[in-house]
Design an enzyme around this catalytic site. Structure first.
Site, PDB file in Angstrom:
ATOM      1  N   GLU A  74     -50.415  36.712  16.927  1.00 29.05           N
ATOM      2  CA  GLU A  74     -51.057  36.338  15.991  1.00 29.05           C
ATOM      3  C   GLU A  74     -50.915  37.441  14.829  1.00 29.05           C
ATOM      4  O   GLU A  74     -51.713  37.533  13.760  1.00 29.05           O
ATOM      5  CB  GLU A  74     -52.309  35.621  15.796  1.00 29.05           C
ATOM      6  CG  GLU A  74     -52.693  34.317  16.711  1.00 29.05           C
ATOM      7  CD  GLU A  74     -53.969  33.743  16.583  1.00 29.05           C
ATOM      8  OE1 GLU A  74     -54.973  34.415  16.316  1.00 29.05           O
ATOM      9  OE2 GLU A  74     -54.314  32.534  16.778  1.00 29.05           O
ATOM     10  N   GLU A 126     -51.359  27.485  21.230  1.00 27.18           N
ATOM     11  CA  GLU A 126     -52.933  27.417  21.231  1.00 27.18           C
ATOM     12  C   GLU A 126     -53.082  26.122  20.360  1.00 27.18           C
ATOM     13  O   GLU A 126     -53.028  26.196  19.134  1.00 27.18           O
ATOM     14  CB  GLU A 126     -53.478  28.369  20.527  1.00 27.18           C
ATOM     15  CG  GLU A 126     -53.505  30.009  21.201  1.00 27.18           C
ATOM     16  CD  GLU A 126     -54.193  30.950  20.876  1.00 27.18           C
ATOM     17  OE1 GLU A 126     -55.035  30.512  19.824  1.00 27.18           O
ATOM     18  OE2 GLU A 126     -54.228  32.259  21.156  1.00 27.18           O
TER      19      GLU A 126
END
Length: 804
Positions: free
Chosen positions: A181, A250
């Protein structure tokens, strides 16, 4: 004194069953290609240290039964290398064992090395010692950081290679991830972010794993790295190259909880809608984060203020139990999607409008056809015509037609009734025999030190403890203008957080705490000073270190000041901030190892002290019967940490309750989900129950006597105690060696025993002398026989022997 557990380990040649994985993993624009075949894959996150090794097989099996193909896990650098160059891969940290168990179950593995993981984990998974390397800047084009990151990444890859765990070696690992991320925050790092990402990609691929690498939330991930999506919805995501597949690393099955906040949950209807939409619009790999969330044991939670539970409203709950209807409904969705797999993988979807907020995606080949009919209106159901047939489409739904005609039953939300297992009992374990030790207020250690000014906490403690004492003595002679007849003075303290307690002359004067949204603490407490010397002790506590954000590692903790004494009536002020303070890292009880329970300092009296700060408590309880999960209810306790048989079950804080507003009895799954949409526990503790793994409990104190003594007289039976009995299985065998013997708090199972926090040195020679050379042997298990290596702690005996 606990009963003995003993195992005879026989050296036999056994046939083992192994799962044969593909030797080649690649990808094209549609999917991962395993052994030359495109695959539609369903994955779920299970983080190995958030459960225990004895839980892993059951969690993996339930994941497989739920329709998963892949188990995904992060790698937690600070667990594996707590001290630079010193590694720990034992117990809950046994990564190799976890990966092998997944492979033995016939599932694949996605290894998200990072090594930054976020994950609501302390310091984002980085070891704190990185912070002290000269010239280091984390997560950017910085040579000291890149050297450490490459060294650890290569260490993990080499471990996997040595065990032949990559698919290219016949193992289960089909994917690896580098970084995590970074695209969410890379703008803060300027031009260096791009060069860092390019370096990370090149470094990872140079390790030659033979499987693809991914970067999540990284739109500029360079070839051949696959960029992937994280979020509640990823149906609109497009990879940065038409040569890369659409992957969702995710899919947040719920959300994490924080002390002082209500508990989020996500309705299964919304998750099912998001999953079906993703596969409808060309996705072929999605991962539930989390599928089993587990527990933040010890001091592993980050945030700060992340709870000890990491349940995450996942399909398998914190204790390893199926969460219905979530687990069962998603299982049905997976089945429906897999019925479409052949058509989905053969072509790209052809999507057309069915009306306002509705569309159909069709995968059609010469031999098959699959269709997805979506209605993403948040309120209105609709009836549409498709392929000459009429279909009812509920709002916020996707109907799956594996043959382009019949709607699979999985599109309807299943109803489940929770039925507890037969041994599911709410145990009122008898908590008798409480004892306690008072933790001294202020400085009690010879290792305390003095420094002018207020020290930042993380730099001072290196996160070896939650606690840092700041202590100062001031003379009020000459400052009578502050006394105001002994009252009217206010102590003002500003802190970066996370929790603060102020003591004046040994007595608690006031406290303050931050929260998940604002970790800083500022207190103003009335204090009563005396003429002469006054002692001010400030105890600063961390509640997990920051784990997310640009330069999160630079965020400090502890008292920053100013620290002021203010006269409330005359406005006079004394600034103590730059004066000389005395510091103590940690509590005396931590130095004494009170968490093991093995000290003679514990005291018991008829009346147990309550509503007092800084007290260590200890008691014993019998292990609840059966095999159901065990939890401790900490209602009535304030903030602290808890250990069971020396194992830390984490921080507790049941008095930190959520506000009363924002929760509802039910939550409509229709419409976009956010982490504050569906909330529980308003006005209640953010966490009340704390998981105690079954494997951490000792056997019950009540020991059955040996069978051959059942007919003895009562007096003889009373004197009987637990007995170790070993016997080789065949008449012509003798016990040739004692491979392991430990009396105290041993851990593990046959083939992987280890000594616990205490172990008698007499155990091995006693067992060797009694047993080697004989076909069988019996030894009475008692402290008289083996000694008492840890007084006050329930002990057991573990023995591993070989017969020839």
């Amino acid at each position: 004194m606990g009963g003995g557990r003993f195992v005879v380990f026989l050296l036999l040649a056994l046939n083992t069953v192994s799962f044969c994985f593909a030797a080649n993993v690649t990808y094209d624009h549609r999917a991962l290609v395993i052994d030359g075949k495109r695959r539609v894959l369903v994955s779920g996150s299970i983080h190995y240290p958030r459960s225990t090794p004895d839980m892993w097989p059951d969690l993996i099996q339930k994941s497989k039964q739920g329709g998963l193909d892949v188990i995904e896990t992060y790698i937690f650098w600070n667990l594996h290398e707590p001290v630079r160059g010193q590694y720990d891969f034992e117990g809950r940290n046994d990564l190799v064992k976890f990966v092998k168990l997944v492979g033995e179950a016939g599932l694949y593995v996605h290894l998200r090395i990072g090594p930054y993981v976020c994950a609501e984990w302390n310091y984002g998974g980085f070891p704190l010692w990185l912070h002290f390397i000269p010239g280091i800047v984390l997560r950017t084009d910085n040579e000291p950081f890149k050297a450490e990151m490459q060294r650890f990444t290569a260490k993990i890859v080499d471990m996997m290679k040595q065990e032949n765990l990559y698919a290219s070696q016949g193992g289960p690992i089909i994917l690896s991830q580098i970084e995590n991320e970074y695209g969410n925050i890379d703008s803060a790092y300027g031009p260096s972010a791009k060069t860092y990402i390019n370096w990370a990609a090149k470094m990872a691929t140079s390790l030659d794993t033979g499987v693809p690498w991914v970067m999540c939330q990284q739109n500029d991930a360079p070839d051949p790295i696959i960029n992937t999506c994280n979020g509640f919805y990823c149906d609109q995501f497009t990879p940065n190259s038409n040569k890369k597949p659409k992957m969702w690393t995710e899919n947040w099955s719920g959300w994490f909880s924080a002390f002082g906040d209500a508990v989020p949950y996500r309705p299964v209807g919304d998750i099912a809608f998001a999953v079906a939409r993703f596969y409808q619009l060309g996705g072929t790999f999605q991962n539930y984060y989390m599928y089993h969330g587990g527990t933040n044991f010890g001091r592993t939670s980050g945030g700060p203020f992340i709870t000890t539970t990491y349940d995450y409203d996942a399909p398998i709950d914190e204790y390893g139990l199926l969460r219905q209807p979530k687990w069962g409904h998603l299982k049905d969705v997976h089945k429906a999607i897999k019925l479409c797999e052949e058509a989905m993988l053969a072509t790209d979807p052809n999507t057309s409008s069915l009306g306002s907020n509705m569309e159909a995606s069709v995968y059609k080949t010469e031999t098959g056809c699959a269709a997805f009919l979506a209605n993403w209106d948040t309120k209105t159901d609709a009836t549409v015509n498709f392929n000459g047939n009429s279909y009812h489409l509920p709002a916020w739904s996707v109907s799956i037609l594996p043959d382009c005609k019949n709607i699979n039953s999985a599109t309807a939300i299943s109803k489940f009734i929770h039925r507890p297992s037969k041994d599911d009992t709410s145990s009122d374990a008898s908590l008798s025999g409480w004892s306690w030790i008072n933790e001294p207020v202020g400085i009690s250690s010879q290792s305390a030190f003095m420094k002018p000014g207020l020290l930042e906490q993380i730099n001072t403690t290196a996160d070896t403890t939650d606690y840092l004492w700041y202590s100062i003595s001031i003379q009020m002679n000459g400052n009578e203008h502050l006394l105001e007849d002994g009252s009217g003075t206010v102590l003002h303290v500003d802190s970066l957080g996370h929790t603060l307690y102020a003591f004046i002359n040994g007595k608690l004067a006031g406290s303050g705490k931050g929260n998940n949204g604002n970790r800083k603490v500022s207190i103003e407490v009335p204090v009563t000073l005396i003429n002469g010397s006054n002692k001010i002790d400030l105890l600063s506590l961390t509640v997990g270190l920051q784990n997310y954000g640009a330069f999160f590692d630079k965020l400090g903790a502890g008292i920053t000041g100013p620290v002021l004494l203010k006269g409330s009536q005359n406005g006079s002020t004394i600034d103590l901030s730059s004066k000389k303070w005395t510091y103590q890292i940690g509590l005396r009880g931590e130095k004494l190892g009170l968490s093991s329970g093995s000290t003679s300092l514990w005291v018991s009296q008829p009346t147990m002290p309550t509503n007092q700060p800084l007290i260590w408590y200890k008691t014993t309880f019998d292990s609840p019967a059966g095999s159901s999960p065990v939890a401790l209810d900490f209602t009535g306790m304030a903030k602290g940490q808890a250990w069971v048989n020396g194992q830390s079950i984490g921080r507790y804080w049941p008095t930190n309750k959520a506000s009363n507003g924002g929760c509802t009895d039910s939550c409509n799954y229709r419409g976009p989900y956010s982490s504050n949409k569906c909330l529980r526990n308003c006005g209640k503790p953010s966490q009340q129950l704390y998981h105690v793994p079954r494997s951490w409990l000792q056997p019950s104190e009540n020991h059955p006597i040996p069978v051959d003594m059942w007919t003895s007289d009562e007096e003889t039976r009373k004197k009987a105690g637990p007995t170790l009995s070993l016997e080789c299985p065949f008449a012509d065998q003798v016990i040739s060696s004692i491979k392991f013997a430990s009396f105290g708090t041993p851990r593990g199972a046959c083939g992987s025993f280890s000594h616990g926090q205490c172990s008698s040195k007499q155990a091995l020679p006693i067992v060797q002398k009694a047993c080697i050379g004989s076909r069988s042997c019996s030894i009475g298990v008692s402290i008289n026989m083996f000694g008492d290596p840890c007084k006050g702690v329930t002990k057991s005996l573990a023995v591993e022997a070989s017969c020839v």
